[in-house]
Scaffold this motif. Structure first.
Motif, PDB file in Angstrom:
ATOM      1  N   PRO A 393       0.804  -1.235   0.000  1.00 48.71           N
ATOM      2  CA  PRO A 393       0.000   0.000   0.000  1.00 48.71           C
ATOM      3  C   PRO A 393       0.833   1.279   0.000  1.00 48.71           C
ATOM      4  N   LYS A 394       2.004   1.231   0.650  1.00 46.69           N
ATOM      5  CA  LYS A 394       2.867   2.410   0.688  1.00 46.69           C
ATOM      6  C   LYS A 394       4.029   2.311  -0.290  1.00 46.69           C
ATOM      7  N   GLY A 395       4.015   1.263  -1.111  1.00 40.72           N
ATOM      8  CA  GLY A 395       4.992   1.189  -2.180  1.00 40.72           C
ATOM      9  C   GLY A 395       6.052   0.127  -2.000  1.00 40.72           C
ATOM     10  N   ALA A 396       6.690  -0.203  -3.111  1.00 41.98           N
ATOM     11  CA  ALA A 396       7.845  -1.093  -3.179  1.00 41.98           C
ATOM     12  C   ALA A 396       8.638  -0.650  -4.401  1.00 41.98           C
ATOM     13  N   VAL A 397       9.867  -1.129  -4.537  1.00 42.77           N
ATOM     14  CA  VAL A 397      10.691  -0.702  -5.672  1.00 42.77           C
ATOM     15  C   VAL A 397      11.301  -1.906  -6.371  1.00 42.77           C
ATOM     16  N   LEU A 398      11.615  -1.702  -7.646  1.00 43.65           N
ATOM     17  CA  LEU A 398      12.302  -2.709  -8.461  1.00 43.65           C
ATOM     18  C   LEU A 398      13.235  -1.960  -9.404  1.00 43.65           C
ATOM     19  N   LYS A 399      14.444  -2.492  -9.579  1.00 43.61           N
ATOM     20  CA  LYS A 399      15.449  -1.860 -10.444  1.00 43.61           C
ATOM     21  C   LYS A 399      15.404  -2.512 -11.822  1.00 43.61           C
ATOM     22  N   PRO A 400      14.869  -1.815 -12.831  1.00 46.48           N
ATOM     23  CA  PRO A 400      14.681  -2.462 -14.129  1.00 46.48           C
ATOM     24  C   PRO A 400      15.974  -2.809 -14.849  1.00 46.48           C
ATOM     25  N   SER A 401      17.029  -2.024 -14.643  1.00 48.41           N
ATOM     26  CA  SER A 401      18.274  -2.292 -15.366  1.00 48.41           C
ATOM     27  C   SER A 401      18.949  -3.568 -14.876  1.00 48.41           C
ATOM     28  N   ALA A 402      18.542  -4.072 -13.703  1.00 45.60           N
ATOM     29  CA  ALA A 402      19.124  -5.304 -13.173  1.00 45.60           C
ATOM     30  C   ALA A 402      18.193  -6.499 -13.335  1.00 45.60           C
ATOM     31  N   ALA A 403      17.003  -6.269 -13.895  1.00 47.89           N
ATOM     32  CA  ALA A 403      15.988  -7.314 -13.965  1.00 47.89           C
ATOM     33  C   ALA A 403      15.973  -7.997 -15.328  1.00 47.89           C
ATOM     34  N   THR A 404      15.312  -9.147 -15.385  1.00 47.10           N
ATOM     35  CA  THR A 404      15.088  -9.864 -16.636  1.00 47.10           C
ATOM     36  C   THR A 404      13.815  -9.320 -17.279  1.00 47.10           C
ATOM     37  N   PRO A 405      13.911  -8.787 -18.489  1.00 47.76           N
ATOM     38  CA  PRO A 405      12.735  -8.148 -19.104  1.00 47.76           C
ATOM     39  C   PRO A 405      11.500  -9.041 -19.134  1.00 47.76           C
ATOM     40  N   GLU A 406      11.690 -10.341 -19.373  1.00 43.86           N
ATOM     41  CA  GLU A 406      10.552 -11.247 -19.472  1.00 43.86           C
ATOM     42  C   GLU A 406       9.828 -11.423 -18.149  1.00 43.86           C
ATOM     43  N   LEU A 407      10.494 -11.105 -17.047  1.00 46.67           N
ATOM     44  CA  LEU A 407       9.872 -11.270 -15.729  1.00 46.67           C
ATOM     45  C   LEU A 407       9.275  -9.974 -15.189  1.00 46.67           C
ATOM     46  N   MET A 473      14.418 -15.383 -11.019  1.00 48.72           N
ATOM     47  CA  MET A 473      13.030 -15.572 -10.614  1.00 48.72           C
ATOM     48  C   MET A 473      12.543 -14.270  -9.992  1.00 48.72           C
ATOM     49  N   VAL A 474      11.242 -14.062  -9.961  1.00 45.91           N
ATOM     50  CA  VAL A 474      10.690 -12.925  -9.234  1.00 45.91           C
ATOM     51  C   VAL A 474      10.831 -13.190  -7.741  1.00 45.91           C
ATOM     52  N   ARG A 475      11.386 -12.198  -7.041  1.00 41.34           N
ATOM     53  CA  ARG A 475      11.573 -12.298  -5.596  1.00 41.34           C
ATOM     54  C   ARG A 475      10.986 -11.044  -4.946  1.00 41.34           C
ATOM     55  N   ILE A 476      10.288 -11.222  -3.849  1.00 42.70           N
ATOM     56  CA  ILE A 476       9.590 -10.115  -3.181  1.00 42.70           C
ATOM     57  C   ILE A 476       9.892 -10.157  -1.692  1.00 42.70           C
ATOM     58  N   SER A 477      10.238  -9.005  -1.120  1.00 40.63           N
ATOM     59  CA  SER A 477      10.474  -8.949   0.322  1.00 40.63           C
ATOM     60  C   SER A 477      10.394  -7.511   0.798  1.00 40.63           C
ATOM     61  N   ASP A 478      10.416  -7.352   2.116  1.00 41.40           N
ATOM     62  CA  ASP A 478      10.496  -6.014   2.716  1.00 41.40           C
ATOM     63  C   ASP A 478      11.942  -5.659   3.059  1.00 41.40           C
ATOM     64  N   ALA A 479      12.895  -6.425   2.513  1.00 39.12           N
ATOM     65  CA  ALA A 479      14.322  -6.187   2.728  1.00 39.12           C
ATOM     66  C   ALA A 479      14.874  -5.230   1.673  1.00 39.12           C
ATOM     67  N   ARG A 480      16.175  -4.980   1.762  1.00 39.55           N
ATOM     68  CA  ARG A 480      16.922  -4.283   0.722  1.00 39.55           C
ATOM     69  C   ARG A 480      17.797  -5.315  -0.012  1.00 39.55           C
ATOM     70  N   MET A 481      18.483  -4.846  -1.056  1.00 33.69           N
ATOM     71  CA  MET A 481      19.532  -5.676  -1.641  1.00 33.69           C
ATOM     72  C   MET A 481      20.747  -4.807  -1.912  1.00 33.69           C
ATOM     73  N   SER A 482      21.893  -5.433  -1.968  1.00 34.59           N
ATOM     74  CA  SER A 482      23.124  -4.718  -2.272  1.00 34.59           C
ATOM     75  C   SER A 482      23.032  -4.093  -3.647  1.00 34.59           C
ATOM     76  N   GLY A 483      23.619  -2.922  -3.797  1.00 37.18           N
ATOM     77  CA  GLY A 483      23.674  -2.301  -5.110  1.00 37.18           C
ATOM     78  C   GLY A 483      24.492  -3.089  -6.094  1.00 37.18           C
ATOM     79  N   THR A 484      25.315  -4.023  -5.602  1.00 40.42           N
ATOM     80  CA  THR A 484      26.115  -4.859  -6.494  1.00 40.42           C
ATOM     81  C   THR A 484      25.332  -6.059  -7.013  1.00 40.42           C
TER      82      THR A 484
END
Length: 585
Positions: A393-407, A473-484
Motif C-alpha cells: 500500500p505504501k509502495g515497493a521498488v524494483l530496479k529495471p536495469s538489473a531485472a530480466t525483461p521477461e519477468l 526468478m521474481v523475488r519479493i520482500s520487505d528487505a533491501r539488496m546490495s547495489g552490487t
C-alpha cells in the motif's frame, strides 16, 4: 580586499569559542594550544572541520588519513585552519547485521559533532555505502557550508586474466557453485583478486551510486564520484575541496542553498541514467527529510521513469568504475542528459558556486561503449519502478536495469519464507515445492523485522533450479539488496510485515501478480480474506522480542520510519540548525 567586501562576510561560528578576550575564550584557546597551534591561527580564520570515517574495520575507507592530509593542505593554502575529527564509521563489509542499522546512529554522531564544536564549515570524507548518506544527513540537520569528498572506487578486480566486479562477482560465482558449474577451488581463487586496492566497490553498487548522487546533488566538486581511489587525481580533488570550503564560508554557501528540490530531481534522473542502486531511494528520502525538502516515493516514477540507462556498468552491464572514469565520469553522463533536455534543473547551484550545467556543458566524452549515447542505451527505461497494490500500500521498488525483461510482468505461485532464517533452512531442500514460475516471498526483513533492513532481498535461487539452468526468478520482500546485486527483485515492501503490512498475510500457493511497467504488485485474494489473515497475525511479536534487549536496538525499533519514508528516526527528521546554547566555564 575592500573593507566593504570584508564587512559583508558572515560572522564565524568559531568566534563564539575563540574570538573573545574573556575567561571562556582564554580557556578554549589555551586547551587547543596544547597541540602546538600558534596564536595567529585563532585570529579570524575559518575553522574547517574534516569529518573522517576512516577505520581499519571499514576497508573501503582505510586510506582516508591520506585524503584528509590533502584536504588540510587545501584548507591551509586558502587561509583556513583545518581540524580533523572522527565519527562512527559504519562500513558495510564487516558490520553486522548491516551498516543500515547504524546509519542513523552515525548521522546523530555527525550532527552533534558539528553543532557542538567550534567549526565554521565541514568537509565530509565518505566512501562505503552508508557513510555518504549518514554524513550528509547529519550535516543537513546543521546546515553549515559543507562539501563532500569521496574516497573513490578500487581498481578493477582480476580473475584468470579477466576483470571482475567487487560484490557482483560474489553473487554470480556463489550461484555457479550451487549449480555445479564451477568448483569450490575456483570460487575461492577469486577472493584475493576481487578487492586489490584501497577504495569502495568498483561496480555501480551503493557506494558508487551514492557518490554519483552526491555529485549530481551538487555537494561535491565535478568528477568526485568516479576517480579511482589510488589515482593521484583523487588527492588533487581533495586538495581543491579544501581550497573551496574556505571560500564557501566567505560566501555563506550553506547546504540548504545546494540541497534544493531541483537538486534532488536531478539526482533521481541521474540514478536512472547510471543504473544506480535501489538503496538510493531510501537514502535520498532521508537526506531530503533532514534539509526540509518534500520528496515522495512517487517522485521516482514522475521524474525517473522514461530515462534510459546510459552507463554500461556491472551489475547491470559490462564495465567497471575505472572505465567509467576514463570514459568521462559523471560529468559526461550529465552532459548527455542535458543536451537531450533530460536534466530537470540545469541551473541548480553546486558547491563550487557554479550551476550543475555550467560544470558539465563542455565535459569530454571518450567512450560510447561505457557511457552510451541516448539512441543506444543499455536499457530503454532505467527509471526505478515504484510499485503499489494490495501487497504494498505504501509502495515497493524494483530496479529495471538489473531485472530480466521477461519477468517484469509475471504471475506465479508464492513460495513463502517467514524470515531469513526460514529461507536459509529451506531454500535448498530438494523437496521444496518450487518451480521456475514461482515467486519467492520473504517476510520480516524490513527496518523493524530484521533491525536495519539487511541486504538479503536478492534471495539466492533454489539449488535444484540452478542445476536446471534457471538464472532468475521474481523475488519479493520487505528487505533491501546490495547495489552490487541483480535480478528481478521487488524490495522495500511497505509497510513491512513486522509493522502489520499485507506482506505478512501471504501464504504458500497464493497467486502473486507483478506488472512493473504498470507499477502494480497484487496478491490475488479478496480484501475480506486479506483482513482476516492480518487479524490472525501479531506484527509486533518479533520486534518486541528484539526490543526487549534494550540499548540502541530498542531505540531503533521504536523510532525507525518505514522504507517509503527513508528509514530515518522519527525524531531526527528536519533541519535543527547549528545554534548551540552558550556554555560558561
Amino acid at each position: 580586499m575592500s573593507s566593504s567586501k570584508t564587512s559583508s562576510k558572515p560572522k564565524l561560528r568559531s568566534a563564539e569559542w575563540f574570538g573573545t578576550a574573556d575567561k571562556n575564550g582564554f580557556m578554549y584557546r589555551s586547551w587547543m594550544k596544547n597541540q602546538g597551534i600558534p596564536d595567529h591561527e585563532f585570529q579570524g580564520k575559518p575553522i574547517i572541520g574534516i569529518c573522517n570515517t576512516w577505520s581499519e574495520l571499514t576497508p573501503c575507507n582505510a586510506h582516508f588519513r591520506k585524503i584528509a592530509d590533502h584536504v588540510k593542505k587545501g584548507v591551509l593554502e586558502a587561509g583556513g585552519y583545518p581540524v580533523e575529527f572522527p565519527v562512527f564509521s559504519n562500513g558495510e563489509s564487516n558490520l553486522r547485521p548491516t551498516a543500515m542499522f547504524t546509519r542513523n546512529l552515525a548521522s546523530m554522531d555527525v550532527e552533534e559533532a558539528i553543532r557542538g564544536n567550534p567549526i565554521d564549515a565541514v568537509v565530509l570524507l565518505v566512501g562505503c555505502d552508508k557513510t555518504t548518506p549518514a554524513l550528509l544527513m547529519g550535516a543537513a540537520s546543521c546546515d553549515i557550508p559543507t562539501i563532500v569528498v569521496t574516497g573513490g572506487p578500487m581498481l578493477n578486480g582480476k580473475q584468470e586474466g579477466r576483470d571482475i566486479g567487487s560484490g557482483t562477482v560474489v553473487w554470480r560465482l556463489s550461484e555457479e557453485v550451487k549449480a555445479g558449474k564451477i568448483s569450490m577451488h575456483d570460487f575461492m581463487a577469486a577472493e584475493a583478486g576481487m578487492s586489490r586496492s584501497a577504495g569502495t566497490c568498483n561496480t555501480m553498487g551503493t557506494a558508487s551510486t551514492m557518490a554519483c548522487m552526491a555529485e549530481s546533488l551538487g555537494v561535491s566538486l565535478p568528477h568526485n564520484a568516479a576517480i579511482p581511489a589510488v589515482d593521484s587525481r583523487r588527492y588533487v580533488l581533495a586538495h581543491l575541496s579544501g581550497n573551496r570550503i574556505v571560500e564557501m564560508v566567505d560566501e555563506d554557501l550553506r547546504l540548504s542553498k545546494v540541497l534544493t528540490r531541483g537538486a534532488f530531481e536531478n539526482a533521481i534522473r541521474t540514478n536512472a541514467a547510471i543504473g544506480g542502486s535501489t538503496n538510493a531511494v531510501i537514502h535520498l528520502k532521508a537526506i531530503a527529510g533532514r534539509i526540509g525538502v518534500d520528496l515522495a516515493l512517487d517522485d521516482w516514477t514522475r521524474i525517473g521513469r522514461g530515462t534510459p540507462t546510459l552507463v554500461d556498468l556491472q551489475p547491470s552491464g559490462r564495465f567497471l568504475m575505472e572505465e567509467f572514469y576514463y570514459a568521462g565520469g559523471l560529468p559526461a553522463v550529465l552532459r548527455r542528459l542535458g543536451e537531450a533536455d533530460r536534466l530537470p534543473n540545469k541551473d541548480a547551484l553546486t558547491v563550487n558556486g557554479k550551476t550543475l550545467w555550467d560544470n558539465v556543458v563542455e565535459a569530454p566524452q571518450y567512450n560510447d561503449e561505457v557511457i552510451r549515447p541516448l539512441d543506444n542505451p543499455l536499457v530503454e527505461d532505467g527509471g526505478m519502478c515504484v510499485l503499489h497494490g494490495n501487497l504494498a500500500p505504501k509502495g515497493a521498488v524494483l530496479k529495471p536495469s538489473a531485472a530480466t525483461p521477461e519477468l517484469m510482468t509475471h504471475r506465479g505461485r508464492a513460495v513463502v519464507f517467514e524470515d531469513f532464517d526460514d529461507y536459509k533452512a529451506r531454500i535448498n531442500d530438494p523437496d521444496l515445492d518450487v518451480d521456475a514460475d514461482s515467486v519467492l516471498v520473504m517476510k520480516h526483513c524490513g527496518p523493524r523485522g530484521y533491525h536495519g533492513m539487511a541486504e538479503v532481498g536478492n534471495m539466492g535461487l533454489p539449488a535444484k533450479l540452478l542445476e536446471q539452468g534457471v538464472t532468475d526468478m521474481v523475488r519479493i520482500s520487505d528487505a533491501r539488496m546490495s547495489g552490487t546485486a541483480y535480478g528481478t527483485v521487488v524490495l522495500h515492501v511497505a509497510p513491512e510485515a513486522a509493522a502489520g503490512g499485507p506482506l505478512a498475510a501471504v501464504r504458500n500457493g497464493d497467486w502473486v501478480e507483478l506488472d512493473a511497467y504498470a507499477g502494480k504488485l497484487h496478491l490475488d485474494i479478496d480484501d475480506e480474506e486479506l483482513q482476516a489473515r492480518l487479524a490472525e497475525h501479531d506484527p509486533t511479536q518479533a520486534s518486541r522480542q528484539i526490543a526487549s534487549s534494550g540499548g540502541y536496538r530498542q531505540l531503533y525499533i521504536e523510532h525507525v520510519l518505514q522504507a517509503d519514508e527513508g528509514c530515518d528516526f522519527d525524531f531526527l527528521v528536519g533541519c535543527r540548525g547549528a545554534d548551540v546554547p552558550r556554555h560558561s566555564h
